[in-house]
Write an enzyme that holds these catalytic residues in place. Structure first.
Site, PDB file in Angstrom:
ATOM      1  N   LYS A 326     -11.252   2.256  18.728  1.00  0.00           N
ATOM      2  CA  LYS A 326     -11.608   1.795  20.074  1.00  0.00           C
ATOM      3  C   LYS A 326     -11.056   2.753  21.118  1.00  0.00           C
ATOM      4  O   LYS A 326     -11.769   3.186  22.024  1.00  0.00           O
ATOM      5  CB  LYS A 326     -11.046   0.386  20.277  1.00  0.00           C
ATOM      6  CG  LYS A 326     -11.412  -0.252  21.595  1.00  0.00           C
ATOM      7  CD  LYS A 326     -11.526  -1.757  21.474  1.00  0.00           C
ATOM      8  CE  LYS A 326     -10.161  -2.432  21.407  1.00  0.00           C
ATOM      9  NZ  LYS A 326      -9.541  -2.606  22.722  1.00  0.00           N
ATOM     10  N   SER A 327      -9.793   3.109  20.994  1.00  0.00           N
ATOM     11  CA  SER A 327      -9.170   3.980  22.006  1.00  0.00           C
ATOM     12  C   SER A 327      -9.885   5.323  22.077  1.00  0.00           C
ATOM     13  O   SER A 327     -10.136   5.859  23.164  1.00  0.00           O
ATOM     14  CB  SER A 327      -7.706   4.217  21.655  1.00  0.00           C
ATOM     15  OG  SER A 327      -6.991   3.012  21.724  1.00  0.00           O
ATOM     16  N   ASP A 626      -0.880  -3.253  18.813  1.00  0.00           N
ATOM     17  CA  ASP A 626      -2.069  -4.112  18.693  1.00  0.00           C
ATOM     18  C   ASP A 626      -2.130  -4.849  17.362  1.00  0.00           C
ATOM     19  O   ASP A 626      -3.009  -5.675  17.151  1.00  0.00           O
ATOM     20  CB  ASP A 626      -3.341  -3.266  18.846  1.00  0.00           C
ATOM     21  CG  ASP A 626      -3.514  -2.769  20.269  1.00  0.00           C
ATOM     22  OD1 ASP A 626      -2.934  -3.384  21.191  1.00  0.00           O
ATOM     23  OD2 ASP A 626      -4.217  -1.764  20.460  1.00  0.00           O
ATOM     24  N   ARG A 657      -0.018 -13.058  23.297  1.00  0.00           N
ATOM     25  CA  ARG A 657      -0.125 -13.042  21.833  1.00  0.00           C
ATOM     26  C   ARG A 657       1.093 -13.636  21.135  1.00  0.00           C
ATOM     27  O   ARG A 657       0.999 -14.045  19.974  1.00  0.00           O
ATOM     28  CB  ARG A 657      -0.392 -11.615  21.332  1.00  0.00           C
ATOM     29  CG  ARG A 657      -1.822 -11.200  21.615  1.00  0.00           C
ATOM     30  CD  ARG A 657      -2.172  -9.847  21.067  1.00  0.00           C
ATOM     31  NE  ARG A 657      -3.588  -9.603  21.282  1.00  0.00           N
ATOM     32  CZ  ARG A 657      -4.161  -8.403  21.258  1.00  0.00           C
ATOM     33  NH1 ARG A 657      -3.431  -7.319  21.028  1.00  0.00           N
ATOM     34  NH2 ARG A 657      -5.449  -8.280  21.457  1.00  0.00           N
ATOM     35  N   ARG A 698      -8.220 -10.220  18.426  1.00  0.00           N
ATOM     36  CA  ARG A 698      -7.279  -9.938  17.332  1.00  0.00           C
ATOM     37  C   ARG A 698      -6.634 -11.224  16.797  1.00  0.00           C
ATOM     38  O   ARG A 698      -6.280 -11.318  15.622  1.00  0.00           O
ATOM     39  CB  ARG A 698      -6.228  -8.926  17.777  1.00  0.00           C
ATOM     40  CG  ARG A 698      -6.867  -7.595  18.176  1.00  0.00           C
ATOM     41  CD  ARG A 698      -5.906  -6.434  18.126  1.00  0.00           C
ATOM     42  NE  ARG A 698      -6.454  -5.292  18.850  1.00  0.00           N
ATOM     43  CZ  ARG A 698      -7.373  -4.448  18.362  1.00  0.00           C
ATOM     44  NH1 ARG A 698      -7.849  -4.620  17.143  1.00  0.00           N
ATOM     45  NH2 ARG A 698      -7.811  -3.444  19.101  1.00  0.00           N
TER      46      ARG A 698
HETATM   47  C1  S3P Z   1      -4.666   1.356  24.421  1.00  0.00           C
HETATM   48  C2  S3P Z   1      -3.320   1.214  24.638  1.00  0.00           C
HETATM   49  C3  S3P Z   1      -2.569   0.001  24.343  1.00  0.00           C
HETATM   50  C4  S3P Z   1      -3.343  -0.927  23.417  1.00  0.00           C
HETATM   51  C5  S3P Z   1      -4.798  -1.067  23.810  1.00  0.00           C
HETATM   52  C6  S3P Z   1      -5.471   0.284  23.825  1.00  0.00           C
HETATM   53  C7  S3P Z   1      -5.308   2.627  24.785  1.00  0.00           C
HETATM   54  O1  S3P Z   1      -2.320  -0.692  25.535  1.00  0.00           O
HETATM   55  O2  S3P Z   1      -2.755  -2.196  23.379  1.00  0.00           O
HETATM   56  O3  S3P Z   1      -5.479  -1.898  22.892  1.00  0.00           O
HETATM   57  O4  S3P Z   1      -6.458   2.866  24.346  1.00  0.00           O
HETATM   58  O5  S3P Z   1      -4.704   3.411  25.513  1.00  0.00           O
HETATM   59  P1  S3P Z   1      -1.010  -0.331  26.427  1.00  0.00           P
HETATM   60  O6  S3P Z   1      -1.086   1.105  26.649  1.00  0.00           O
HETATM   61  O7  S3P Z   1      -1.145  -1.099  27.692  1.00  0.00           O
HETATM   62  O8  S3P Z   1       0.124  -0.771  25.586  1.00  0.00           O
END
Ligand code: S3P
Length: 748
Positions: A326-327, A626, A657, A698
């Protein structure tokens, strides 16, 4: 106020709409007496034969005499004459409404007849026509599930409005109110213009000499597009004349659109053609989502609730590739859009969150082809090529979209507003707004807690010379904040330096380098200098370790299991789940390690193991941020106690969560005690029960896997958002051996 059933309801006109309403009144016993007038004696005779009316009259004045409610259901251009005719026969209490497709002219007619619009007149418009017409075409359920727009005036009698509203609610219609002007402008675009085009296309083709052939061969497209050209010509003649101004305006807009297409075709401008078509297709899909009330548009409508039911037991086997990261998918769209040239992406996650980012860039004028089975082609516009979107950017459930986009939008020459769904609307946005303000950005969050909508005033900043580089020590370990600031740094004057308190995912830094941008990394500190450019590249998105996590836990907790997860991204900033499961005694083997496009990837084999409770090492927390919902399920199945601390961030994810997982585990009979920054879980026997996921993808997927060790079925509520990160979760989980099914429930 009148009571139901009404003593007498009178119709003027008994076409499709009037006769459908008469049928409804009859079927539900809502009127003791129904009278009607029609210009056609045959219509009245038929209506009487069908039992729809008690008495029919040629003169509308006779029909309305003594009525509690009069429904004007004749063609709109007859309105003034009919009102003049019925005026002497109406009592002061009689409520009058109409069903015309235009409202401005109906209100003008009432004004002309009475001097001022009577307070008992409630203009209305059921959007439920069909291409059929006449008294025989009517049906009592014509309005069920359709919209009815009422356009009361400021001095409309509330009791009259309520009576008409109740009538339409009885017809199971969704009743909306809006101003007369807005109604006419909206309808000109959504209904009148399409009818005009359908009539015109059929007529144009019919006049061509070889028309017979054309019609003989005309298949799907022609048929779909022109269905409404079979509508009542007289009614539509009246509508176009009645709503002249708004229709002409809509037609101007349409002509400008076809002119642009003509030019693009003439000059062979495929970029423009693709741009228009991909944007239109995406808008159409977006609209379908909205109407269907699926996850992406979830905030906008009340709709059916998606529920998972998991039967207890089972084992997990097979080889699977979970969907793309996803990221990385988010970032591929962002950097691809801002690059010079064409970026091809494979393995793209077609989940709602990444699609929200994709839609946002389409809204800002970027041509993006796909996604088509994970393939996306982005026609980059360069760092200065984004255009102002036509309206607010709606990013659904996606915190990553909103926080990273904040950085990008802060530097644009235009202003934007970002909105999100109910969950995102509760999440903190000041964490990104604050550092951006230090760079000179003008950005506003909402409410005391600094939540969405977020308004970004790029134009004002540009006018003052743009953003300035900063040196920023992040108070929270957040890759989203780090990335948002670094992205803003692309346009800033000088260096932008960010230091993080603990390592967080570094996909932005890696991908920037992949796009040829100079990024300096020194321990926890990252620096980029504004003013460079991004060069398009190819991106292969690995499978998402966060999605693989559910299967890693499942394969560990279910007896006799062996699963291989293929092509999983094992970026060192993301492998907390592997490290933690191994520390708990998990049987995990990482093999076939390789690198694709700057990201390490491997296959992972997991086999069943007796897990044991542990104190989760602090340094692993950001690396598994996550994955805790699924790790909590592992902890519930482990021998002994698992303790997590230093994870207060979990309270501001898609749900709280810590609390939501603790509640769910307790429901299943596990001892789980939330603390301020973590949780204490004692492993034990899992029972069944009903879990509330709070719309958190999740949480839903984690409890689904808990079914493997439960002694009774687990029902998981509110699961639609699984589509944000894992579109085919159900199919994949089933193929591996989870006995899971999905159903829908009417939500309240
Ligand atoms: C993400 C960073 C994380 C993660 C999110 C995706 C990203 O959040 O929890 O699902 O793609 O940079 P945080 O950076 O706020 O911890």
């Amino acid at each position: 106020m009148s009571r139901w059933p009404l003593r007498q309801v009178a119709f003027v006109g008994l076409g499709l709409i009037g006769s459908s309403l008469a049928r409804l009144l009859r079927e539900r016993g809502l009127a003791e007496r129904i009278t009607a007038s029609s210009r056609s004696a045959r219509t009245l005779a038929t209506a009487r034969q069908l039992g729809l009316i008690d008495i029919g009259y040629a003169d509308p004045a006779d029909a309305v005499r003594g009525a509690d409610l009069v429904i004007l259901a004749m063609p709109v251009n007859a309105t003034e004459a009919v009102m003049r005719a019925i005026k002497p026969a109406l009592s002061a209490q009689t409520v009058v409404t109409d069903v015309g497709s235009t409202k401005g002219n109906v209100v003008a007619a009432a004004q002309a007849v009475w001097g001022r619009v009577p307070t008992t007149f409630v203009p209305g418009h059921p959007i439920a026509g069909s291409e059929q017409s006449g008294v025989l075409a009517g049906r009592a359920n014509l309005f069920a599930g359709h919209k009815v727009i009422l356009t009361p005036l400021p001095d409309t009698d509330p009791a009259a409005l309520q009576l008409v509203e109740t009538l339409w609610r009885q017809a199971e219609a969704d009743v909306l109110t809006m101003s007369v002007e807005k109604h006419d402008a909206v309808l000109a675009r959504t209904s009148h213009l399409p009818h005009l085009l359908a009539f015109s296309l059929v007529d144009t083709l019919a006049r061509e000499s070889h028309n017979l052939d054309i019609f003989r061969y005309a298949a799907g497209g022609f048929r779909d597009f022109t269905r409404i050209a079979a509508s009542d010509p007289l009614m539509w003649h009246d509508i176009f004349l009645a709503n002249r101004e708004a229709v002409l305006q809509a037609l101007d807009g349409f002509e400008a659109g076809t002119d642009a297409l003509r030019q693009a075709i003439t000059s062979g401008d495929s970029e423009t053609l693709l741009g228009i078509f991909t944007r239109a297709r995406a808008a159409r899909e977006h609209f379908t989502h909205m109407l269907a009330g699926t996850a992406y548009a979830k905030s906008m409508t009340a709709e059916k609730e998606l529920i998972y039911t998991v039967q207890p037991g089972g084992r997990m086997t097979g080889r699977v590739r979970v969907p793309g990261d996803k990221s990385i998918s988010h970032r591929s769209i962002m950097l691809g859009s801002l690059a010079d040239g064409i970026t091809d992406v494979t393995g793209f996650l077609e989940g709602e969150d990444a699609l929200a980012t994709l839609q946002a860039f389409r809204d800002m004028g970027v041509v993006i082809e796909g996604p088509e089975r994970g393939r996306v082609r982005i026609h980059g516009v360069g760092l200065n090529g984004l255009k102002a979107p036509p309206g607010p950017l709606y990013v659904g459930n996606s915190g990553t979209s909103m926080r990273l986009l904040s950085g990008i939008l802060a530097a644009q020459a235009f202003d934007t507003v970002m909105t999100g769904d109910a969950s995102l609307s509760k999440r903190p946005m000041e964490r990104i707004a604050k550092p951006l303000r230090l760079m000179g950005a003008e950005i506003q969050t909402t409410g005391e807690r600094g939540t969405p909508p977020v308004s970004v005033h790029g134009s004002a900043v540009r006018a003052k010379g743009g953003l300035k580089g900063i040196t920023y020590d992040m108070p929270v370990a957040s890759a989203q904040v780090k990335s948002g600031v670094l992205l803003a740094g692309l346009w800033a004057d000088g260096d932008t330096t960010v230091t993080e308190p603990a390592p967080t995912r570094d996909h932005t830094e890696r991908m920037l380098k992949g796009f040829g941008y100079d990024v300096q990394v020194s321990g926890p500190t990252v620096t980029i200098r504004g003013g460079g450019r991004l060069t398009a590249t190819a991106i292969d998105v690995p499978a998402d370790i966060s999605s693989a996590a559910f299967f890693l836990v499942a394969g560990s907790i279910a007896p006799n299991s062996e699963l291989v997860l293929e092509h999983v991204g094992i970026n060192p900033t993301r492998v907390g789940v592997i490290n933690i499961l191994k520390a708990m005694g998990g049987d995990l083997e990482v093999f076939n390690e390789r690198e694709v496009g700057g990201e390490p990837v491997a296959d992972i084999r997991v086999r069943s193991a007796q897990l044991k409770g542990i104190r989760i090492p602090q340094d692993q927390v950001p690396l598994a941020i996550d994955e805790f919902p699924s790790l909590f399920i592992a902890a519930a199945c482990a021998e002994g106690t698992t303790v997590l601390t230093g994870a207060e961030e979990l309270r501001v994810k898609e749900s709280d969560r810590i609390q939501v997982m603790a509640d769910g585990l307790v429901t299943l009979g596990i001892k789980a005690e939330p603390t301020e920054d973590g949780i204490v879980i004692e492993g034990g026997k899992l029972g069944g029960g009903e879990i509330i996921s709070h719309g958190d993808h999740r949480i839903a997927m984690s409890f689904a896997m808990a079914g493997l060790r439960a002694s009774a079925p687990i029902v998981i509520r509110d699961c639609a958002n699984v589509a944000t990160s894992f579109p085919d979760f159900l199919g994949l989980a089933r193929r591996c051996g989870l006995a899971i099914s999905a159903g829908e429930r009417e939500s309240v």
